[in-house]
Design a protein around this motif. Structure first.
Motif, short mmCIF file in Angstrom:
data_model
loop_
_atom_site.label_atom_id
_atom_site.label_comp_id
_atom_site.label_asym_id
_atom_site.label_seq_id
_atom_site.Cartn_x
_atom_site.Cartn_y
_atom_site.Cartn_z
N THR A 10 0.86 -1.19 0.00
CA THR A 10 0.00 0.00 0.00
C THR A 10 0.89 1.23 0.00
N HIS A 35 -6.75 -2.69 -11.99
CA HIS A 35 -7.19 -1.95 -13.18
C HIS A 35 -8.07 -2.83 -14.06
N SER A 54 -15.00 4.73 -6.04
CA SER A 54 -13.99 5.64 -5.50
C SER A 54 -13.90 6.89 -6.38
#
Ligand code: ATP
Length: 359
Positions: A36, A116, A184
């Motif tokens: 992350t 993606h 998001s």
């Protein structure tokens, strides 16, 4: 280097897509390591908790300072030059995938992966990004600057899924709450309107640029605006000027702090110049008869022809209607669903604007 062939580093944002990516790759027998990148806002606690719940190794890369200096600053600078930036296009090669690759080397991972919505295809020894099967979520547009060295290590398991299927998959795997989360934000560091972000993070705009003039295509002053960085080409809403007919932003002149307004017809463009291209196979590209170009993330592919000019830039001639072409945005070229190249839009010329140069 001899890397374990089943070890893959997944970019974990803590969101729906990267969570599903981890679970899918795990099911396919990969050994998952999560990374992350802490680039903005609070510490990414949720991603760590998710990694724990999946029983996978997890690391956090604190990249806040570099992200602010490189990606956010570029975003602000682009608006201050009268351009419309694509921060994800900037971030992917210079930041996200670079960091993933560096950490993958450090952590002995053969592959890197993200959530993606895009696919990969090999053709004549080259690896191509291909649009994801879900047209509404396809993210191939943002990936055109990735080099072959990165692509050959990438896995994009969501490319054959729709978002609905991904949500269903998460529910089936027991991640009910995650599956119900909203979409998001389009730009990860901006909540809401980009103009509020500019006001907060670049107060120099109000101090040093300040209000300017809306003008028409003859250069006649129409009224005052708040400062050119707060406008984008093609914008219609929020202009706060009454002209008795719909008005669109046609052009931005940062030297004069003017914003040119006009009608929808004047927004149409016949051709544009593009620069800093990444074309995978020049021979195929310049001889293609079925080339299309997307001029912003949500635009339809527009049939076009492309020539290289002597100064190295691309001259793109649109074969059907193209509108609101904004310098700074990416022009991404496709043959069918395959990304065969990309570039940054440098300038546009066209029907309504030929008469308007330098106004
Ligand atoms: N902070 C981060 N650290 C590591 N990887 C990230 C981070 N942000 C995004 N990614 C990776 O890049 C992918 C695309 O990110 P993007 O923000 O464009 O899409 P998204 O739909 O919001 O993804 P998600 O649902 O996984 O948050 C993510 O799925 C994830 O794999």
């Amino acid at each position: 280097m001899n890397r374990p062939e089943k070890r893959v580093l997944v970019g974990m944002s803590g969101g729906i897509d990267s969570t599903a990516t981890c679970l899918m790759l795990k099911e396919q027998g990969y050994e998952i390591v999560g990374l992350t990148m802490w680039v903005w806002g609070d510490e990414p606690v949720e991603a760590r908790q998710l990694a724990d719940s999946m029983g996978i190794e997890h690391h956090v890369a604190d990249e806040r300072e570099a992200f602010r200096k490189v990606i956010v600053q570029n975003f602000i600078d682009e608006y201050c030059q009268g351009r419309t930036p694509n921060p994800c296009v900037m971030c992917n090669p210079t930041f996200k995938f670079r960091i993933l690759t560096e950490w993958a080397d450090k952590l002995d991972c053969a592959f890197i992966s993200t959530g993606h919505y895009s696919r990969l295809e090999e053709k004549n020894g080259n690896i191509y990004i291909v649009a994801g099967d879900d047209d509404k979520k396809d993210q191939s547009y943002f990936l055109w600057r990735l080099g072959q060295d990165v692509l050959k290590r990438c896995l994009f398991p969501l490319g054959t899924y729709t978002k609905l299927q991904v949500r269903k998959y998460l529910r089936e795997k027991g991640y009910q709450l995650k599956a119900e989360e909203g979409e998001s934000m389009e730009v990860c560091f901006i909540k809401g309107d980009y103009r509020d972000f500019l006001r907060e993070h670049s107060p120099e705009i109000d101090r040093e640029i300040g209000p300017g003039w809306f003008v028409n295509s003859e250069g006649v002053k129409l009224g005052e605006h708040k400062g050119f960085p707060y406008y984008t080409i093609g914008q219609r809403k929020g202009l706060e000027i009454a002209l008795g007919k719909p008005a669109y932003v046609l052009k931005i002149n940062p030297q004069k702090n003017t914003v040119m307004l006009g009608d929808a017809k004047q927004l149409q463009t016949e051709y544009m110049l593009a620069e800093q291209d990444n074309i995978i196979d020049e021979q195929e590209f310049f001889s293609a008869l079925d080339l299309t170009v997307r001029v912003r993330y949500r635009s339809k592919p527009i049939p076009c022809t492309v020539k290289r000019l002597e100064d190295g830039r691309l001259f793109v001639h649109f074969l059907s209607e193209a509108s609101a072409i904004a310098p700074g945005q990416s022009a991404v070229f496709y043959i069918g669903r395959r990304v065969v190249g990309g570039s940054f839009i440098a300038s546009q010329r066209g029907i309504g604007l030929v008469i308007a140069e330098n106004k």
